[in-house]
Design an enzyme around this catalytic site. Structure first.
Site, mmCIF file in Angstrom:
data_model
loop_
_atom_site.group_PDB
_atom_site.id
_atom_site.type_symbol
_atom_site.label_atom_id
_atom_site.label_comp_id
_atom_site.label_asym_id
_atom_site.label_seq_id
_atom_site.Cartn_x
_atom_site.Cartn_y
_atom_site.Cartn_z
ATOM 1 N N ARG A 245 -32.961 18.222 21.988
ATOM 2 C CA ARG A 245 -33.084 19.663 22.192
ATOM 3 C C ARG A 245 -34.002 20.285 21.158
ATOM 4 O O ARG A 245 -34.790 21.162 21.454
ATOM 5 C CB ARG A 245 -31.681 20.284 22.112
ATOM 6 C CG ARG A 245 -31.681 21.799 22.108
ATOM 7 C CD ARG A 245 -30.278 22.345 22.318
ATOM 8 N NE ARG A 245 -29.704 21.813 23.544
ATOM 9 C CZ ARG A 245 -28.397 21.532 23.710
ATOM 10 N NH1 ARG A 245 -27.559 21.730 22.723
ATOM 11 N NH2 ARG A 245 -27.965 21.062 24.845
ATOM 12 N N TYR A 246 -33.855 19.856 19.918
ATOM 13 C CA TYR A 246 -34.681 20.385 18.828
ATOM 14 C C TYR A 246 -35.873 19.450 18.630
ATOM 15 O O TYR A 246 -35.759 18.249 18.880
ATOM 16 C CB TYR A 246 -33.870 20.435 17.534
ATOM 17 C CG TYR A 246 -32.608 21.249 17.609
ATOM 18 C CD1 TYR A 246 -32.662 22.641 17.642
ATOM 19 C CD2 TYR A 246 -31.362 20.635 17.627
ATOM 20 C CE1 TYR A 246 -31.495 23.395 17.684
ATOM 21 C CE2 TYR A 246 -30.201 21.386 17.670
ATOM 22 C CZ TYR A 246 -30.270 22.766 17.698
ATOM 23 O OH TYR A 246 -29.125 23.497 17.730
ATOM 24 N N ARG B 105 -35.090 16.389 15.939
ATOM 25 C CA ARG B 105 -33.856 15.619 15.848
ATOM 26 C C ARG B 105 -33.174 15.420 17.200
ATOM 27 O O ARG B 105 -33.349 16.202 18.119
ATOM 28 C CB ARG B 105 -32.881 16.246 14.847
ATOM 29 C CG ARG B 105 -32.542 17.695 15.072
ATOM 30 C CD ARG B 105 -32.224 18.313 13.700
ATOM 31 N NE ARG B 105 -31.680 19.649 13.801
ATOM 32 C CZ ARG B 105 -32.407 20.736 14.028
ATOM 33 N NH1 ARG B 105 -33.708 20.643 14.248
ATOM 34 N NH2 ARG B 105 -31.842 21.914 14.078
ATOM 35 N N CYS C 50 -12.316 8.710 20.456
ATOM 36 C CA CYS C 50 -12.053 9.253 19.123
ATOM 37 C C CYS C 50 -10.693 8.771 18.640
ATOM 38 O O CYS C 50 -9.852 8.387 19.449
ATOM 39 C CB CYS C 50 -12.005 10.773 19.157
ATOM 40 S SG CYS C 50 -13.474 11.524 19.864
ATOM 41 N N CYS D 252 -9.043 16.467 20.271
ATOM 42 C CA CYS D 252 -8.866 17.875 19.927
ATOM 43 C C CYS D 252 -8.902 18.682 21.224
ATOM 44 O O CYS D 252 -9.752 18.437 22.077
ATOM 45 C CB CYS D 252 -10.002 18.336 19.016
ATOM 46 S SG CYS D 252 -10.359 17.153 17.698
ATOM 47 N N CYS E 77 -12.385 20.359 22.225
ATOM 48 C CA CYS E 77 -13.579 19.523 22.072
ATOM 49 C C CYS E 77 -14.738 20.071 22.904
ATOM 50 O O CYS E 77 -14.601 20.362 24.086
ATOM 51 C CB CYS E 77 -13.292 18.100 22.501
ATOM 52 S SG CYS E 77 -14.747 17.044 22.358
ATOM 53 N N ARG F 40 -17.141 18.429 23.920
ATOM 54 C CA ARG F 40 -17.524 17.439 24.943
ATOM 55 C C ARG F 40 -16.354 17.095 25.839
ATOM 56 O O ARG F 40 -16.169 15.943 26.218
ATOM 57 C CB ARG F 40 -18.066 16.181 24.274
ATOM 58 C CG ARG F 40 -19.350 16.478 23.629
ATOM 59 C CD ARG F 40 -20.258 15.372 23.238
ATOM 60 N NE ARG F 40 -21.276 16.050 22.474
ATOM 61 C CZ ARG F 40 -21.299 16.067 21.147
ATOM 62 N NH1 ARG F 40 -20.450 15.366 20.439
ATOM 63 N NH2 ARG F 40 -22.214 16.775 20.532
ATOM 64 N N ASP G 137 -16.465 27.031 21.345
ATOM 65 C CA ASP G 137 -17.322 26.941 22.521
ATOM 66 C C ASP G 137 -16.593 27.461 23.764
ATOM 67 O O ASP G 137 -15.373 27.436 23.826
ATOM 68 C CB ASP G 137 -17.736 25.484 22.759
ATOM 69 C CG ASP G 137 -18.683 24.999 21.675
ATOM 70 O OD1 ASP G 137 -19.480 25.821 21.185
ATOM 71 O OD2 ASP G 137 -18.608 23.816 21.305
ATOM 72 N N ASP H 81 -22.979 27.905 18.925
ATOM 73 C CA ASP H 81 -23.787 26.927 19.645
ATOM 74 C C ASP H 81 -23.914 27.463 21.065
ATOM 75 O O ASP H 81 -22.942 27.492 21.810
ATOM 76 C CB ASP H 81 -23.094 25.557 19.628
ATOM 77 C CG ASP H 81 -24.081 24.417 19.831
ATOM 78 O OD1 ASP H 81 -25.238 24.684 20.223
ATOM 79 O OD2 ASP H 81 -23.688 23.255 19.612
ATOM 80 N N LYS I 79 -27.931 25.925 18.037
ATOM 81 C CA LYS I 79 -27.073 26.591 17.070
ATOM 82 C C LYS I 79 -27.800 27.789 16.469
ATOM 83 O O LYS I 79 -28.907 27.649 15.984
ATOM 84 C CB LYS I 79 -26.691 25.592 15.985
ATOM 85 C CG LYS I 79 -25.961 24.384 16.556
ATOM 86 C CD LYS I 79 -25.727 23.322 15.501
ATOM 87 C CE LYS I 79 -24.970 22.145 16.051
ATOM 88 N NZ LYS I 79 -25.762 21.290 16.966
HETATM 89 C C1 LIG Z 1 -25.911 20.022 16.621
HETATM 90 C C2 LIG Z 1 -26.989 19.315 17.235
HETATM 91 C C3 LIG Z 1 -27.998 18.727 16.444
HETATM 92 C C4 LIG Z 1 -28.024 18.856 14.943
HETATM 93 O O1 LIG Z 1 -28.288 20.180 14.583
HETATM 94 P P1 LIG Z 1 -28.261 20.674 13.054
HETATM 95 O O2 LIG Z 1 -28.416 22.139 13.135
HETATM 96 O O3 LIG Z 1 -29.408 19.995 12.381
HETATM 97 O O4 LIG Z 1 -26.972 20.244 12.461
HETATM 98 C C5 LIG Z 1 -29.016 18.067 17.100
HETATM 99 N N1 LIG Z 1 -29.059 17.990 18.455
HETATM 100 C C6 LIG Z 1 -28.109 18.556 19.227
HETATM 101 C C7 LIG Z 1 -28.227 18.479 20.694
HETATM 102 C C8 LIG Z 1 -27.041 19.234 18.644
HETATM 103 O O5 LIG Z 1 -26.101 19.789 19.409
HETATM 104 S S1 SF4 Z 2 -13.893 17.456 18.598
HETATM 105 FE FE1 SF4 Z 2 -14.091 16.063 20.391
HETATM 106 S S2 SF4 Z 2 -15.534 14.476 19.690
HETATM 107 FE FE2 SF4 Z 2 -14.733 15.492 17.836
HETATM 108 S S3 SF4 Z 2 -12.912 14.266 17.221
HETATM 109 FE FE3 SF4 Z 2 -12.196 15.979 18.498
HETATM 110 S S4 SF4 Z 2 -12.078 15.087 20.531
HETATM 111 FE FE4 SF4 Z 2 -13.412 13.735 19.355
#
Ligand SMILES: *Cc1c(COP(=O)(O)O)cnc(C)c1O
Ligand code: SF4
Length: 448
Positions: free
Chosen positions: A142-143, A146, A155, A159, A162, A164, A340, A377, A384
Protein backbone atom coordinates in the site's frame (compact mmCIF):
# COMPACT_ATOMS: atom_id res chain seq x y z
CA UNK A 1 15.27 8.67 46.26
CA UNK A 2 14.73 5.82 48.69
CA UNK A 3 11.87 4.80 50.94
CA UNK A 4 11.18 2.17 53.54
CA UNK A 5 9.30 -0.85 52.29
CA UNK A 6 5.90 -1.53 53.85
CA UNK A 7 7.52 -3.80 56.46
CA UNK A 8 9.86 -0.95 57.29
CA UNK A 9 12.86 -3.27 57.33
CA UNK A 10 14.42 -3.06 53.94
CA UNK A 11 15.49 0.01 52.03
CA UNK A 12 13.99 -0.20 48.57
CA UNK A 13 14.36 2.33 45.80
CA UNK A 14 11.04 4.14 45.51
CA UNK A 15 11.08 3.94 41.76
CA UNK A 16 11.24 0.17 41.62
CA UNK A 17 8.19 -0.05 43.91
CA UNK A 18 6.24 1.72 41.20
CA UNK A 19 7.30 -1.04 38.85
CA UNK A 20 6.99 -4.03 41.17
CA UNK A 21 5.35 -6.21 38.53
CA UNK A 22 3.24 -9.07 39.74
CA UNK A 23 5.44 -12.01 40.77
CA UNK A 24 3.06 -14.26 42.72
CA UNK A 25 1.86 -17.62 41.42
CA UNK A 26 -1.41 -16.05 40.33
CA UNK A 27 -2.58 -19.04 38.28
CA UNK A 28 -2.94 -21.16 41.43
CA UNK A 29 -5.96 -19.06 42.25
CA UNK A 30 -7.95 -21.15 39.80
CA UNK A 31 -8.70 -24.63 41.20
CA UNK A 32 -7.80 -26.21 37.91
CA UNK A 33 -4.19 -25.01 38.11
CA UNK A 34 -3.65 -24.90 41.85
CA UNK A 35 -1.09 -27.72 41.67
CA UNK A 36 0.81 -26.38 38.69
CA UNK A 37 4.25 -25.25 39.79
CA UNK A 38 6.16 -22.33 38.33
CA UNK A 39 8.44 -24.56 36.29
CA UNK A 40 5.53 -26.05 34.37
CA UNK A 41 3.60 -22.80 34.09
CA UNK A 42 6.65 -21.03 32.69
CA UNK A 43 7.03 -23.58 29.91
CA UNK A 44 5.58 -22.34 26.62
CA UNK A 45 4.79 -25.88 25.49
CA UNK A 46 2.64 -26.41 28.57
CA UNK A 47 0.93 -23.09 27.86
CA UNK A 48 0.23 -24.09 24.26
CA UNK A 49 -0.96 -27.56 25.20
CA UNK A 50 -3.33 -26.12 27.78
CA UNK A 51 -4.64 -23.23 25.68
CA UNK A 52 -8.41 -22.82 25.98
CA UNK A 53 -10.09 -23.02 22.59
CA UNK A 54 -13.78 -23.44 23.35
CA UNK A 55 -16.39 -21.87 25.57
CA UNK A 56 -17.17 -25.33 26.92
CA UNK A 57 -13.59 -25.83 28.10
CA UNK A 58 -13.50 -22.33 29.53
CA UNK A 59 -16.79 -22.86 31.37
CA UNK A 60 -15.51 -26.07 32.94
CA UNK A 61 -12.38 -24.29 34.11
CA UNK A 62 -14.00 -21.31 35.80
CA UNK A 63 -17.42 -22.69 36.69
CA UNK A 64 -17.06 -22.38 40.45
CA UNK A 65 -15.90 -18.78 40.09
CA UNK A 66 -18.64 -17.39 37.86
CA UNK A 67 -22.43 -17.27 37.86
CA UNK A 68 -24.61 -19.36 35.55
CA UNK A 69 -25.87 -16.08 34.08
CA UNK A 70 -22.34 -15.01 33.15
CA UNK A 71 -21.65 -18.35 31.47
CA UNK A 72 -24.87 -18.12 29.46
CA UNK A 73 -23.99 -14.55 28.45
CA UNK A 74 -20.59 -15.81 27.27
CA UNK A 75 -22.01 -18.74 25.31
CA UNK A 76 -24.46 -16.50 23.50
CA UNK A 77 -21.84 -13.81 22.86
CA UNK A 78 -19.51 -16.39 21.38
CA UNK A 79 -22.15 -17.64 18.95
CA UNK A 80 -22.41 -14.16 17.41
CA UNK A 81 -18.70 -13.31 17.38
CA UNK A 82 -16.47 -12.97 14.29
CA UNK A 83 -13.43 -14.43 16.09
CA UNK A 84 -12.86 -17.91 17.49
CA UNK A 85 -11.80 -18.28 21.12
CA UNK A 86 -8.24 -19.00 22.10
CA UNK A 87 -6.62 -18.05 25.40
CA UNK A 88 -3.35 -19.01 27.03
CA UNK A 89 -3.50 -20.14 30.67
CA UNK A 90 -1.28 -17.10 31.37
CA UNK A 91 -3.81 -14.54 30.18
CA UNK A 92 -6.81 -16.51 31.43
CA UNK A 93 -5.47 -16.57 34.96
CA UNK A 94 -4.70 -12.84 34.92
CA UNK A 95 -8.42 -12.16 34.51
CA UNK A 96 -10.15 -11.26 37.76
CA UNK A 97 -12.84 -13.95 37.77
CA UNK A 98 -14.54 -12.36 40.76
CA UNK A 99 -15.21 -9.36 38.54
CA UNK A 100 -15.43 -10.74 35.01
CA UNK A 101 -17.86 -8.16 33.64
CA UNK A 102 -15.48 -5.29 34.28
CA UNK A 103 -12.16 -7.02 33.78
CA UNK A 104 -10.15 -5.34 30.99
CA UNK A 105 -8.52 -8.58 29.83
CA UNK A 106 -11.81 -10.46 29.72
CA UNK A 107 -13.22 -7.66 27.56
CA UNK A 108 -10.43 -8.03 25.02
CA UNK A 109 -10.86 -11.74 24.45
CA UNK A 110 -14.27 -12.96 25.57
CA UNK A 111 -17.47 -11.61 24.02
CA UNK A 112 -20.69 -11.32 26.03
CA UNK A 113 -24.11 -11.18 24.41
CA UNK A 114 -25.17 -8.50 26.89
CA UNK A 115 -22.38 -6.25 25.62
CA UNK A 116 -23.08 -6.50 21.92
CA UNK A 117 -24.02 -3.20 20.28
CA UNK A 118 -25.69 -2.78 16.90
CA UNK A 119 -23.18 -2.60 14.05
CA UNK A 120 -22.81 0.73 12.32
CA UNK A 121 -24.13 0.33 8.74
CA UNK A 122 -20.64 1.20 7.43
CA UNK A 123 -18.72 -1.60 9.21
CA UNK A 124 -17.14 -4.39 7.15
CA UNK A 125 -15.25 -7.62 7.62
CA UNK A 126 -12.10 -6.42 5.80
CA UNK A 127 -12.39 -2.66 6.38
CA UNK A 128 -8.81 -1.94 5.29
CA UNK A 129 -9.29 -3.57 1.90
CA UNK A 130 -6.08 -5.55 2.40
CA UNK A 131 -7.21 -8.04 -0.19
CA UNK A 132 -7.38 -5.24 -2.80
CA UNK A 133 -3.81 -3.87 -2.55
CA UNK A 134 -2.41 -7.39 -2.84
CA UNK A 135 0.17 -8.27 -5.54
CA UNK A 136 0.74 -11.82 -4.19
CA UNK A 137 -1.14 -14.06 -1.76
CA UNK A 138 -0.70 -12.75 1.78
CA UNK A 139 1.12 -9.60 0.65
CA UNK A 140 -0.25 -6.03 0.85
CA UNK A 141 1.69 -3.27 -0.89
CA UNK A 142 0.00 0.00 0.00
CA UNK A 143 2.81 2.38 0.89
CA UNK A 144 5.63 3.09 -1.58
CA UNK A 145 8.52 1.75 0.51
CA UNK A 146 7.02 -1.02 2.61
CA UNK A 147 4.92 -4.13 2.47
CA UNK A 148 2.83 -6.16 4.85
CA UNK A 149 3.53 -9.87 4.62
CA UNK A 150 0.95 -12.14 6.25
CA UNK A 151 3.03 -15.24 6.79
CA UNK A 152 0.52 -17.16 8.90
CA UNK A 153 -3.13 -16.86 9.86
CA UNK A 154 -2.97 -18.22 13.38
CA UNK A 155 -2.17 -16.60 16.73
CA UNK A 156 -1.45 -17.74 20.29
CA UNK A 157 -4.73 -16.03 21.33
CA UNK A 158 -7.61 -14.50 19.40
CA UNK A 159 -8.62 -10.89 20.05
CA UNK A 160 -12.25 -9.97 19.58
CA UNK A 161 -11.44 -6.77 17.68
CA UNK A 162 -8.84 -8.23 15.31
CA UNK A 163 -8.42 -6.08 12.21
CA UNK A 164 -8.04 -9.29 10.18
CA UNK A 165 -11.27 -10.90 11.35
CA UNK A 166 -11.75 -11.86 7.70
CA UNK A 167 -8.81 -14.26 7.74
CA UNK A 168 -7.34 -14.84 11.19
CA UNK A 169 -8.32 -17.82 13.32
CA UNK A 170 -10.78 -20.62 12.78
CA UNK A 171 -14.18 -20.29 11.12
CA UNK A 172 -16.92 -19.23 13.54
CA UNK A 173 -20.71 -19.47 13.41
CA UNK A 174 -20.69 -15.85 12.18
CA UNK A 175 -17.71 -15.84 9.75
CA UNK A 176 -16.07 -18.27 7.30
CA UNK A 177 -12.45 -17.12 7.02
CA UNK A 178 -10.64 -16.23 3.81
CA UNK A 179 -7.63 -18.52 3.61
CA UNK A 180 -4.43 -16.51 3.29
CA UNK A 181 -0.99 -18.00 3.55
CA UNK A 182 -0.09 -21.35 4.95
CA UNK A 183 3.60 -22.04 5.53
CA UNK A 184 5.79 -23.47 2.79
CA UNK A 185 5.99 -22.74 -0.89
CA UNK A 186 2.99 -20.42 -0.77
CA UNK A 187 5.40 -17.81 0.63
CA UNK A 188 7.42 -18.01 -2.55
CA UNK A 189 5.40 -15.52 -4.68
CA UNK A 190 5.44 -12.94 -1.87
CA UNK A 191 9.19 -13.30 -1.28
CA UNK A 192 9.88 -13.11 -5.02
CA UNK A 193 7.76 -9.96 -5.31
CA UNK A 194 9.77 -8.29 -2.53
CA UNK A 195 13.09 -9.38 -4.06
CA UNK A 196 12.05 -8.01 -7.44
CA UNK A 197 10.88 -4.62 -6.11
CA UNK A 198 13.80 -2.38 -5.22
CA UNK A 199 11.45 0.23 -3.76
CA UNK A 200 10.55 -2.09 -0.85
CA UNK A 201 12.86 -1.16 2.02
CA UNK A 202 10.70 -2.18 4.96
CA UNK A 203 8.87 -5.48 5.49
CA UNK A 204 6.26 -6.10 8.18
CA UNK A 205 5.98 -9.83 8.86
CA UNK A 206 2.64 -10.34 10.50
CA UNK A 207 -0.39 -12.55 10.30
CA UNK A 208 -1.67 -14.00 12.39
CA UNK A 209 1.26 -13.81 14.66
CA UNK A 210 5.02 -14.32 14.28
CA UNK A 211 4.99 -16.36 17.52
CA UNK A 212 3.31 -19.01 15.40
CA UNK A 213 6.27 -19.17 13.00
CA UNK A 214 8.79 -21.86 13.85
CA UNK A 215 12.39 -20.86 14.52
CA UNK A 216 13.49 -22.23 11.16
CA UNK A 217 10.73 -20.27 9.41
CA UNK A 218 11.81 -17.04 11.12
CA UNK A 219 15.35 -17.76 9.97
CA UNK A 220 14.26 -18.71 6.45
CA UNK A 221 12.15 -15.60 5.86
CA UNK A 222 14.54 -13.29 7.73
CA UNK A 223 17.74 -14.46 6.02
CA UNK A 224 16.15 -14.35 2.62
CA UNK A 225 14.94 -10.78 3.13
CA UNK A 226 18.26 -9.64 4.62
CA UNK A 227 19.94 -10.98 1.49
CA UNK A 228 17.84 -8.64 -0.66
CA UNK A 229 20.09 -5.56 -0.89
CA UNK A 230 17.20 -3.08 -0.91
CA UNK A 231 15.45 -4.48 2.20
CA UNK A 232 16.76 -2.42 5.12
CA UNK A 233 14.18 -2.88 7.88
CA UNK A 234 12.04 -5.73 9.05
CA UNK A 235 9.58 -6.18 11.86
CA UNK A 236 8.06 -9.32 13.22
CA UNK A 237 4.60 -8.64 14.62
CA UNK A 238 3.42 -10.65 17.62
CA UNK A 239 1.03 -10.26 20.50
CA UNK A 240 2.98 -13.11 22.08
CA UNK A 241 4.91 -10.97 24.55
CA UNK A 242 1.61 -9.90 26.10
CA UNK A 243 -0.04 -13.32 26.24
CA UNK A 244 2.76 -15.89 26.30
CA UNK A 245 5.86 -14.07 27.54
CA UNK A 246 7.48 -17.22 28.92
CA UNK A 247 8.20 -18.40 25.37
CA UNK A 248 11.12 -15.96 25.18
CA UNK A 249 12.83 -17.86 28.00
CA UNK A 250 11.72 -21.40 27.36
CA UNK A 251 11.69 -21.60 23.54
CA UNK A 252 15.44 -21.25 23.01
CA UNK A 253 15.21 -22.00 19.31
CA UNK A 254 12.72 -19.19 18.65
CA UNK A 255 14.52 -16.57 20.72
CA UNK A 256 17.91 -17.57 19.30
CA UNK A 257 16.52 -17.34 15.76
CA UNK A 258 15.33 -13.77 16.35
CA UNK A 259 18.56 -12.80 18.13
CA UNK A 260 20.77 -14.24 15.40
CA UNK A 261 18.78 -12.44 12.75
CA UNK A 262 18.99 -9.21 14.71
CA UNK A 263 22.77 -9.59 15.12
CA UNK A 264 23.24 -10.31 11.43
CA UNK A 265 21.04 -7.36 10.47
CA UNK A 266 23.07 -5.05 12.72
CA UNK A 267 26.35 -6.20 11.14
CA UNK A 268 24.81 -5.36 7.76
CA UNK A 269 23.69 -1.98 9.17
CA UNK A 270 20.08 -3.07 8.76
CA UNK A 271 17.47 -3.41 11.48
CA UNK A 272 15.11 -6.00 12.85
CA UNK A 273 12.49 -5.31 15.49
CA UNK A 274 9.62 -7.03 17.21
CA UNK A 275 6.31 -5.17 17.14
CA UNK A 276 4.12 -6.31 19.95
CA UNK A 277 0.65 -5.57 21.21
CA UNK A 278 0.08 -4.74 24.88
CA UNK A 279 -3.20 -2.98 25.62
CA UNK A 280 -3.38 -2.92 29.38
CA UNK A 281 -0.92 -2.79 32.30
CA UNK A 282 -2.53 -5.96 33.76
CA UNK A 283 -0.92 -7.90 30.92
CA UNK A 284 2.51 -7.04 32.32
CA UNK A 285 3.97 -9.27 35.05
CA UNK A 286 7.41 -10.18 36.36
CA UNK A 287 7.40 -12.90 33.67
CA UNK A 288 6.98 -10.20 31.01
CA UNK A 289 9.74 -8.11 32.57
CA UNK A 290 12.12 -11.07 32.40
CA UNK A 291 11.30 -11.79 28.77
CA UNK A 292 11.67 -8.16 27.72
CA UNK A 293 14.89 -7.85 29.72
CA UNK A 294 16.32 -10.81 27.88
CA UNK A 295 15.44 -9.34 24.48
CA UNK A 296 16.90 -5.99 25.54
CA UNK A 297 20.16 -7.60 26.64
CA UNK A 298 20.37 -9.26 23.27
CA UNK A 299 19.82 -5.96 21.52
CA UNK A 300 16.47 -6.86 19.97
CA UNK A 301 14.37 -3.74 19.66
CA UNK A 302 10.71 -4.04 20.73
CA UNK A 303 7.95 -1.57 19.90
CA UNK A 304 4.30 -1.62 20.94
CA UNK A 305 1.12 -1.14 18.94
CA UNK A 306 -1.91 -0.81 21.20
CA UNK A 307 -5.57 -0.51 20.25
CA UNK A 308 -7.84 1.94 22.04
CA UNK A 309 -10.63 -0.20 23.48
CA UNK A 310 -13.65 1.05 25.35
CA UNK A 311 -13.71 -0.20 28.92
CA UNK A 312 -10.15 -1.50 28.58
CA UNK A 313 -7.70 1.36 28.18
CA UNK A 314 -9.77 4.39 27.13
CA UNK A 315 -9.02 6.41 30.25
CA UNK A 316 -5.94 8.60 30.72
CA UNK A 317 -4.70 6.81 33.87
CA UNK A 318 -4.65 3.38 32.26
CA UNK A 319 -3.18 4.63 29.01
CA UNK A 320 -0.43 6.54 30.80
CA UNK A 321 0.33 3.60 33.07
CA UNK A 322 0.65 1.35 30.03
CA UNK A 323 3.10 3.70 28.32
CA UNK A 324 5.05 4.19 31.52
CA UNK A 325 5.42 0.44 32.11
CA UNK A 326 6.41 -0.18 28.51
CA UNK A 327 9.01 2.59 28.64
CA UNK A 328 10.39 1.13 31.89
CA UNK A 329 10.81 -2.20 30.11
CA UNK A 330 12.48 -0.56 27.09
CA UNK A 331 9.54 -1.16 24.79
CA UNK A 332 8.85 1.84 22.59
CA UNK A 333 5.15 2.80 22.53
CA UNK A 334 4.81 3.27 18.77
CA UNK A 335 1.14 3.34 17.80
CA UNK A 336 -2.17 3.58 19.55
CA UNK A 337 -4.87 2.65 17.08
CA UNK A 338 -8.41 3.85 16.86
CA UNK A 339 -10.59 0.69 16.76
CA UNK A 340 -11.22 -0.53 13.24
CA UNK A 341 -14.73 -0.60 11.80
CA UNK A 342 -15.16 -4.37 12.00
CA UNK A 343 -18.35 -6.36 12.34
CA UNK A 344 -19.50 -7.53 15.74
CA UNK A 345 -17.24 -5.55 18.11
CA UNK A 346 -18.85 -2.13 18.27
CA UNK A 347 -18.96 -2.28 22.06
CA UNK A 348 -15.17 -1.96 22.11
CA UNK A 349 -14.92 1.08 19.83
CA UNK A 350 -14.61 4.64 21.08
CA UNK A 351 -15.60 7.75 19.16
CA UNK A 352 -12.85 9.72 17.42
CA UNK A 353 -13.65 12.62 19.72
CA UNK A 354 -13.02 10.50 22.82
CA UNK A 355 -9.77 9.12 21.42
CA UNK A 356 -8.56 12.62 20.56
CA UNK A 357 -9.33 13.70 24.13
CA UNK A 358 -7.40 10.67 25.40
CA UNK A 359 -4.39 11.63 23.30
CA UNK A 360 -4.51 15.21 24.57
CA UNK A 361 -4.71 14.19 28.20
CA UNK A 362 -1.75 11.80 28.02
CA UNK A 363 0.68 13.69 25.78
CA UNK A 364 3.29 15.43 27.88
CA UNK A 365 3.34 12.95 30.75
CA UNK A 366 6.31 11.05 29.35
CA UNK A 367 9.09 11.69 26.83
CA UNK A 368 8.02 12.22 23.26
CA UNK A 369 9.82 9.09 22.11
CA UNK A 370 7.73 7.11 24.59
CA UNK A 371 4.47 8.73 23.51
CA UNK A 372 2.59 6.72 20.90
CA UNK A 373 1.13 8.26 17.76
CA UNK A 374 -2.64 8.04 17.88
CA UNK A 375 -3.64 6.62 14.55
CA UNK A 376 -6.71 5.78 12.57
CA UNK A 377 -6.14 3.10 9.92
CA UNK A 378 -8.54 4.28 7.27
CA UNK A 379 -11.22 2.01 5.89
CA UNK A 380 -10.77 1.51 2.16
CA UNK A 381 -6.96 1.41 2.22
CA UNK A 382 -6.05 5.02 2.96
CA UNK A 383 -3.49 3.75 5.43
CA UNK A 384 -2.58 5.04 8.85
CA UNK A 385 -3.25 8.70 9.57
CA UNK A 386 -2.69 10.86 12.63
CA UNK A 387 -6.07 10.86 14.37
CA UNK A 388 -6.01 14.69 14.56
CA UNK A 389 -5.43 15.19 10.84
CA UNK A 390 -9.01 14.95 9.58
CA UNK A 391 -10.28 17.35 6.91
CA UNK A 392 -13.73 17.17 8.42
CA UNK A 393 -15.25 15.83 11.63
CA UNK A 394 -18.81 16.14 12.83
CA UNK A 395 -18.98 14.67 16.33
CA UNK A 396 -22.78 14.93 16.35
CA UNK A 397 -23.16 12.70 13.29
CA UNK A 398 -20.01 10.79 14.23
CA UNK A 399 -18.34 11.02 10.85
CA UNK A 400 -14.87 12.13 9.80
CA UNK A 401 -13.18 12.50 6.43
CA UNK A 402 -9.44 12.15 5.91
CA UNK A 403 -7.16 12.45 2.92
CA UNK A 404 -3.97 10.51 2.40
CA UNK A 405 -2.22 12.47 -0.36
CA UNK A 406 0.99 10.43 -0.22
CA UNK A 407 -0.84 7.12 -0.40
CA UNK A 408 -3.96 7.54 -2.56
CA UNK A 409 -3.86 11.01 -4.01
CA UNK A 410 -7.40 11.97 -4.87
CA UNK A 411 -9.44 9.78 -2.56
CA UNK A 412 -11.38 10.79 0.53
CA UNK A 413 -11.63 8.24 3.33
CA UNK A 414 -14.41 8.14 5.89
CA UNK A 415 -14.40 6.92 9.47
CA UNK A 416 -17.61 6.59 11.48
CA UNK A 417 -18.03 6.65 15.24
CA UNK A 418 -19.96 3.72 16.71
CA UNK A 419 -23.71 4.30 16.93
CA UNK A 420 -23.76 3.81 20.70
CA UNK A 421 -21.75 7.04 21.11
CA UNK A 422 -24.37 9.09 19.20
CA UNK A 423 -27.72 10.53 20.24
CA UNK A 424 -30.89 8.67 19.24
CA UNK A 425 -31.62 11.34 16.60
CA UNK A 426 -28.20 11.00 15.00
CA UNK A 427 -28.43 7.19 15.09
CA UNK A 428 -31.74 7.38 13.21
CA UNK A 429 -30.07 9.37 10.41
CA UNK A 430 -27.64 6.48 9.95
CA UNK A 431 -30.11 3.62 10.16
CA UNK A 432 -32.47 5.12 7.58
CA UNK A 433 -30.89 4.32 4.15
CA UNK A 434 -32.20 7.52 2.51
CA UNK A 435 -30.85 9.94 5.13
CA UNK A 436 -27.64 7.91 5.28
CA UNK A 437 -26.97 8.37 1.56
CA UNK A 438 -27.73 12.08 1.84
CA UNK A 439 -25.45 12.43 4.84
CA UNK A 440 -22.53 10.69 3.11
CA UNK A 441 -23.01 12.84 0.01
CA UNK A 442 -22.98 16.01 2.11
CA UNK A 443 -19.75 15.03 3.83
CA UNK A 444 -18.01 14.19 0.55
CA UNK A 445 -19.21 17.44 -1.01
CA UNK A 446 -17.97 19.52 1.87
CA UNK A 447 -14.40 18.18 1.54
CA UNK A 448 -14.19 18.16 -2.28
C1 LIG B 1 0.55 -0.86 9.03
C2 LIG B 1 0.97 -1.21 7.71
C3 LIG B 1 2.30 -1.03 7.31
C4 LIG B 1 3.34 -0.42 8.21
O1 LIG B 1 3.05 0.93 8.43
P1 LIG B 1 3.90 1.84 9.44
O2 LIG B 1 3.16 3.12 9.50
O3 LIG B 1 5.26 1.97 8.85
O4 LIG B 1 3.95 1.14 10.75
C5 LIG B 1 2.63 -1.38 6.01
N1 LIG B 1 1.71 -1.87 5.15
C6 LIG B 1 0.42 -2.04 5.51
C7 LIG B 1 -0.55 -2.54 4.53
C8 LIG B 1 0.01 -1.72 6.81
O5 LIG B 1 -1.27 -1.90 7.16
S1 SF4 C 1 -5.12 -8.71 16.85
FE1 SF4 C 1 -5.62 -10.40 15.40
S2 SF4 C 1 -3.64 -10.91 14.46
FE2 SF4 C 1 -3.18 -9.77 16.36
S3 SF4 C 1 -2.95 -11.37 17.97
FE3 SF4 C 1 -5.08 -10.64 18.02
S4 SF4 C 1 -6.15 -12.11 16.75
FE4 SF4 C 1 -3.99 -12.31 16.21
Amino acid sequence: MIAHSSQGQRLTPLLSLRYAFRSDEFWRDLDHWKDIDAELFLNHLWQEKNAITSVGALGALIKNRISAAFLKDLEEGHRMAPMSIRLTPYILSLIDWDNPYLDPLRRQFLPLASEICVDHPMVKLDPMGEQNDSPAPGLTHRYPDRVLFLATNVCPVYCRYCTRSYAVGLDTDAVTKTKINAPGERWEPALRYIEANASVEDVVISGGDAYRLKARQITEIGERLLDAPHVRRMRFATKGLAVLPMKIQSDHDWTDAISRLSDRARKMHKSIAIHTHFNHPNEITAITAKALGMLYERGVEVRNQAVILKGVNDNPQTMHRLNECLAYLNVRPYYCFQGDMIRGVEALRTSLGDSIALEKSTRGLIAGHNTPHFIVDLPGGGGKRDIHSFDYYDPYLGIAAYRAPAVKKDQVFLYCDPLHTLTADAQALWTNPATRTQLLDDVLKSVK
